[in-house]
Design an enzyme around this catalytic site. Structure first.
Site, PDB file in Angstrom:
ATOM      1  N   HIS A  65     -23.480 -44.660 131.517  1.00 58.82           N
ATOM      2  CA  HIS A  65     -24.630 -45.256 132.217  1.00 58.82           C
ATOM      3  C   HIS A  65     -25.333 -44.235 133.117  1.00 58.82           C
ATOM      4  O   HIS A  65     -25.806 -44.569 134.204  1.00 58.82           O
ATOM      5  CB  HIS A  65     -24.214 -46.464 133.054  1.00 58.82           C
ATOM      6  CG  HIS A  65     -23.728 -47.630 132.259  1.00 58.82           C
ATOM      7  ND1 HIS A  65     -24.500 -48.719 131.959  1.00 58.82           N
ATOM      8  CD2 HIS A  65     -22.518 -47.872 131.679  1.00 58.82           C
ATOM      9  CE1 HIS A  65     -23.802 -49.592 131.238  1.00 58.82           C
ATOM     10  NE2 HIS A  65     -22.586 -49.095 131.053  1.00 58.82           N
ATOM     11  N   ASN A 138     -24.184 -56.260 131.445  1.00 55.55           N
ATOM     12  CA  ASN A 138     -24.922 -55.583 130.383  1.00 55.55           C
ATOM     13  C   ASN A 138     -25.992 -56.516 129.822  1.00 55.55           C
ATOM     14  O   ASN A 138     -26.037 -57.698 130.175  1.00 55.55           O
ATOM     15  CB  ASN A 138     -23.969 -55.181 129.244  1.00 55.55           C
ATOM     16  CG  ASN A 138     -23.257 -53.861 129.525  1.00 55.55           C
ATOM     17  OD1 ASN A 138     -23.642 -53.093 130.394  1.00 55.55           O
ATOM     18  ND2 ASN A 138     -22.202 -53.603 128.769  1.00 55.55           N
TER      19      ASN A 138
HETATM   20  C1  HEM Z   1     -20.738 -47.856 134.676  1.00 49.70           C
HETATM   21  C2  HEM Z   1     -16.102 -47.806 133.348  1.00 49.70           C
HETATM   22  C3  HEM Z   1     -16.746 -51.782 130.733  1.00 49.70           C
HETATM   23  C4  HEM Z   1     -21.135 -52.236 132.668  1.00 49.70           C
HETATM   24  C5  HEM Z   1     -19.439 -47.474 134.490  1.00 49.70           C
HETATM   25  C6  HEM Z   1     -18.844 -46.306 135.062  1.00 49.70           C
HETATM   26  C7  HEM Z   1     -17.543 -46.294 134.696  1.00 49.70           C
HETATM   27  C8  HEM Z   1     -17.315 -47.444 133.881  1.00 49.70           C
HETATM   28  C9  HEM Z   1     -16.486 -45.272 135.061  1.00 49.70           C
HETATM   29  C10 HEM Z   1     -19.563 -45.291 135.931  1.00 49.70           C
HETATM   30  C11 HEM Z   1     -19.692 -45.856 137.324  1.00 49.70           C
HETATM   31  C12 HEM Z   1     -20.297 -44.885 138.305  1.00 49.70           C
HETATM   32  O1  HEM Z   1     -20.195 -43.666 138.133  1.00 49.70           O
HETATM   33  O2  HEM Z   1     -20.859 -45.372 139.302  1.00 49.70           O
HETATM   34  C13 HEM Z   1     -15.872 -48.893 132.549  1.00 49.70           C
HETATM   35  C14 HEM Z   1     -14.594 -49.258 132.005  1.00 49.70           C
HETATM   36  C15 HEM Z   1     -14.781 -50.362 131.233  1.00 49.70           C
HETATM   37  C16 HEM Z   1     -16.181 -50.705 131.330  1.00 49.70           C
HETATM   38  C17 HEM Z   1     -13.288 -48.517 132.254  1.00 49.70           C
HETATM   39  C18 HEM Z   1     -13.797 -51.143 130.435  1.00 49.70           C
HETATM   40  C19 HEM Z   1     -12.513 -51.170 130.715  1.00 49.70           C
HETATM   41  C20 HEM Z   1     -17.965 -52.279 131.058  1.00 49.70           C
HETATM   42  C21 HEM Z   1     -18.444 -53.586 130.711  1.00 49.70           C
HETATM   43  C22 HEM Z   1     -19.686 -53.705 131.255  1.00 49.70           C
HETATM   44  C23 HEM Z   1     -19.982 -52.478 131.952  1.00 49.70           C
HETATM   45  C24 HEM Z   1     -17.664 -54.641 129.917  1.00 49.70           C
HETATM   46  C25 HEM Z   1     -20.586 -54.872 131.225  1.00 49.70           C
HETATM   47  C26 HEM Z   1     -20.142 -56.080 131.516  1.00 49.70           C
HETATM   48  C27 HEM Z   1     -21.389 -51.091 133.367  1.00 49.70           C
HETATM   49  C28 HEM Z   1     -22.638 -50.824 134.043  1.00 49.70           C
HETATM   50  C29 HEM Z   1     -22.530 -49.559 134.614  1.00 49.70           C
HETATM   51  C30 HEM Z   1     -21.215 -49.066 134.281  1.00 49.70           C
HETATM   52  C31 HEM Z   1     -23.846 -51.752 134.128  1.00 49.70           C
HETATM   53  C32 HEM Z   1     -23.610 -48.808 135.380  1.00 49.70           C
HETATM   54  C33 HEM Z   1     -23.641 -49.209 136.837  1.00 49.70           C
HETATM   55  C34 HEM Z   1     -24.769 -48.468 137.503  1.00 49.70           C
HETATM   56  O3  HEM Z   1     -25.939 -48.768 137.185  1.00 49.70           O
HETATM   57  O4  HEM Z   1     -24.500 -47.602 138.339  1.00 49.70           O
HETATM   58  N1  HEM Z   1     -18.497 -48.149 133.764  1.00 49.70           N
HETATM   59  N2  HEM Z   1     -16.816 -49.785 132.132  1.00 49.70           N
HETATM   60  N3  HEM Z   1     -18.916 -51.633 131.817  1.00 49.70           N
HETATM   61  N4  HEM Z   1     -20.558 -50.014 133.528  1.00 49.70           N
HETATM   62 FE1  HEM Z   1     -18.714 -49.902 132.820  1.00 49.70          FE
END
Ligand code: HEM
Length: 498
Positions: A65, A138
Site C-alpha cells: 500500500h 479494502n
Molecule cells: C497496509 C500487513 C491484510 C488493508 C499494510 C501494511 C502492512 C500490512 C505491514 C503497511 C502498513 C504501514 O506501513 O503503515 C498486512 C498483513 C495482512 C494484511 C500482515 C494479513 C495478515 C490486509 C487486509 C486488508 C488490508 C485483509 C483489508 C481488509 C490494508 C490497508 C493498508 C495496509 C488499507 C494501507 C493503510 C494505509 O493507507 O496506510 N498491511 N495486511 N491488509 N493494509 Fe494490510
C-alpha cells in the site's frame, strides 16, 4: 508577510533564511570555496546541513500500500445503533467525528501508476472522544488468504520478481496453485473480484470500501454482535476497462490522487454511506460457510445492509508527507464498543501494522500530529527516538500515591466469550471454497463473464506457467462453475497453451 501565515514554530517565522539551529544564512546561493573556483570548505556548515537534510528526505515506504492519497472530513451518525454498540462515536444520530482517510493501491511502489489492476486500500481513522478508531479496509469484500502465516509469501509472489523487478503472472499463479487451502479457495473468490472489471476502479471517489473481516459490536450490557462494514460511494461505483486504463494511466499516472484533490478543492465533496451487516454469534454454525472466514461474503438476502452514517471528505491534506506518508493505520486500534473476532487473518494484522510502523516511522509514531489521539490521553511510555512530547511530570510509574491518574473505568464490556482448544496448526473446518466464486461469476452479464475468462487465460498463458499450474487452475475454476472452467480451458487450448 501575512501574519495569519506565520507559524508558531520559531523555525518558520524568520524573515530571512536560517540554519536548523536558527543561525542566519547570509548566502543561500553559493558554497564556501577557496577562491571562486573551489574546492569547497568542510566548514560550510550550512551547505552540509542542507545536503544532509536532503539526503535523508525519504523514509521507508510502506511494504504494501505504498502508493496512496489521503483526505480529511467527518463521519456523521444517521441511524441509531446504540442498541448494538457502546462506541461513543456511534452514540446517537447527528454525532460527528473528524476522520482522515487514505486510499491506496497495494503491490507497487510509492510512485507507481494508479491505473494498475490491484486491490485498493480504504483506510479510515476516526478521531473519537475515546481514542482513535482505525477501520483499515479494502475496496473488495474478501481477501486472498485466511491465515497471516501466508501473507509475506503471497505479497512476495505478487510483487515484482526479485531478479528482474518485473511483476509476472506465473509467480502469482504458481504460488496460489500450490496453496489450495488459500489459493483456489481464498484467492479464488478474490480473483473473481481482482480479474473482474472491479479490479481497476475509475478513481478513489467511485469505489466502495469494506472492513472485510468480521468484527464485533459490543453494547453496554456486554451483548456481542458480529458485524461486517461496508462503505457505499454516493456517486456510484465505476471502473476502468483495461484499454481505458491504458489511456488514463498513460496520460497521468496519478489520475486518482488528482481526481480526489481536485474534487475536494472544487467543493464537490465525496461521500460514502456506512452500512453494516449483523449476525448473532449464536448462529455462526448455521451456514455453509464460516462467518469468520475472510474469504467469504455474507449473503445480503440473509444479512441485509443497514445504514449507520455518512462520511464526507471536505478537506484536502495540508501537507502530503505529513498526512499521507506519516499517517499510520492499524486494525488493532479500536475503541470500547468494537471488538476483534477470532478470524486468524485479523489476529495477524493486530501484530503486523504497529510493528511495521515502529520500523517505518519510529517508535514514537503515534505522537505525530496526524496519528495522535485528539482526546485527553496519558500513560508512562516515554523517551525513545524523536519523542516530541513535552512531559514535565515526575511520576512516570504506576501505581503511585502522588499521581491521581487511575485505571479507566470500564466504559464498555470486553468480550467475555469463553475460549478453549488444543494448540493446533490447521485450516478451518468449513472451507467451502468455490460456491461464492461461481455464484459471483454467474451474476455477471455475458460481456463481463467473457472479460474475466480472457483475463484469467492471459495470466495462465504466461510462458512460464507450466501445464501443471494451468490444469490445476482449470480444475479450480471448473469447481466454481463447470462452464467457467471449460471456457478458460478452451481459451488456453485456442492459444496452444493446454
Ligand atoms: C497496509 C500487513 C491484510 C488493508 C499494510 C501494511 C502492512 C500490512 C505491514 C503497511 C502498513 C504501514 O506501513 O503503515 C498486512 C498483513 C495482512 C494484511 C500482515 C494479513 C495478515 C490486509 C487486509 C486488508 C488490508 C485483509 C483489508 C481488509 C490494508 C490497508 C493498508 C495496509 C488499507 C494501507 C493503510 C494505509 O493507507 O496506510 N498491511 N495486511 N491488509 N493494509 Fe494490510
Amino acid at each position: 508577510m501575512d501574519p495569519s501565515k506565520v507559524r508558531p514554530s520559531s523555525a518558520y517565522n524568520s524573515p530571512y533564511w536560517t540554519t536548523n539551529s536558527g543561525a542566519p544564512v547570509w548566502n543561500n546561493n553559493n558554497s564556501m570555496t577557496v577562491g571562486p573556483r573551489g574546492p569547497i570548505l568542510l566548514e560550510d556548515y550550512h551547505l552540509i546541513e542542507k545536503l544532509a537534510q536532503f539526503d535523508r528526505e525519504r523514509i521507508p515506504e510502506r511494504v504494501v500500500h505504498a502508493r496512496g492519497a489521503a483526505a480529511k472530513g467527518f463521519f456523521e451518525v444517521t441511524h441509531n445503533v446504540s442498541h448494538l454498540t457502546a462506541a461513543d462515536f456511534l452514540r446517537a444520530p447527528g454525532v460527528q467525528t473528524p476522520v482522515i482517510v487514505r486510499f491506496s493501491t497495494v503491490v507497487h511502489e510509492r510512485g507507481s501508476p494508479e491505473t494498475l489492476r490491484d486491490p485498493r486500500g480504504f483506510a479510515v481513522k476516526f478521531y473519537t472522544r475515546e481514542g482513535n478508531y482505525d477501520m483499515v479496509g479494502n475496496n473488495m469484500p474478501v481477501f486472498f488468504i485466511r491465515d497471516g502465516m501466508k501473507f509475506p509469501d503471497m505479497v512476495h509472489a505478487f510483487k515484482p520478481n526479485p531478479k528482474s523487478h518485473i511483476q509476472e503472472a506465473w509467480r502469482i499463479m504458481d504460488f496460489l496453485s500450490h496453496h489450495p487451502e488459500s489459493a483456489h479457495m481464498a484467492s479464488f473468490g478474490r480473483l473473481t473480484f481482482l480479474l473482474d472489471d472491479a479490479g481497476i476502479p475509475l478513481n478513489y471517489r467511485h469505489m466502495p470500501g469494506f472492513g472485510v473481516h468480521t468484527f464485533k459490536l459490543i453494547n453496554r450490557a456486554g451483548k456481542e454482535t458480529y458485524v461486517k462494514f461496508h462503505w457505499i460511494p454516493k456517486c456510484g461505483e465505476k471502473y476502468l476497462l483495461d484499454d481505458e486504463a491504458v489511456l488514463v494511466g498513460g496520460a497521468n499516472h496519478s489520475h486518482a490522487t488528482k481526481d480526489l484533490y481536485d474534487a475536494i478543492a472544487a467543493g464537490d465533496y465525496p461521500e460514502w454511506t456506512l452500512m453494516i451487516q449483523t449476525m448473532d454469534p449464536a448462529d455462526e454454525d448455521k451456514f455453509d460457510f464460516d462467518p469468520l472466514d475472510v474469504t467469504k461474503t455474507w449473503p445480503e438476502s440473509l444479512f441485509p445492509l443497514q445504514p449507520v452514517g455518512r462520511m464526507v471528505l471536505n478537506r484536502n491534506v495540508d501537507n502530503f508527507f505529513n498526512d499521507n506518508e506519516q499517517v499510520a493505520f492499524c486494525p488493532a486500534i479500536i475503541v470500547p464498543g468494537i471488538g476483534y473476532t477470532d478470524d486468524k487473518l485479523l489476529q495477524t494484522r493486530i501484530f503486523s501494522y504497529a510493528d511495521t510502523q515502529r520500523h517505518r516511522l519510529g517508535p514514537n509514531y503515534l505522537l505525530l500530529p496526524v496519528n495522535a489521539p485528539r482526546c485527553p490521553h496519558h500513560n508512562n511510555h516515554h523517551e525513545g527516538f524523536m519523542n516530541i512530547m513535552h512531559r514535565d511530570e515526575e511520576i512516570n510509574y504506576f501505581p503511585s500515591r502522588f499521581d491521581p491518574v487511575r485505571n479507566a473505568e470500564r466504559v464498555a464490556a470486553v468480550s467475555t466469550a469463553p475460549l478453549s482448544g488444543r494448540r493446533e496448526k490447521v485450516v478451518i473446518a468449513k472451507e467451502n471454497n468455490f460456491a461464492q466464486a461461481g455464484a459471483r461469476w454467474r451474476s455477471f452479464d455475458p460481456a463481463r463473464q467473457e472479460r474475466l475468462v480472457v483475463r484469467v487465460a492471459d495470466m495462465l498463458a504466461d510462458p512460464r506457467c507450466t501445464q501443471e499450474i494451468r490444469r490445476i487452475w482449470v480444475g479450480y475454476w471448473s469447481q466454481a462453475d463447470p462452464q467457467l472452467g471449460s471456457r478458460i480451458a478452451a481459451k488456453l487450448q485456442g492459444r496452444g497453451c493446454l
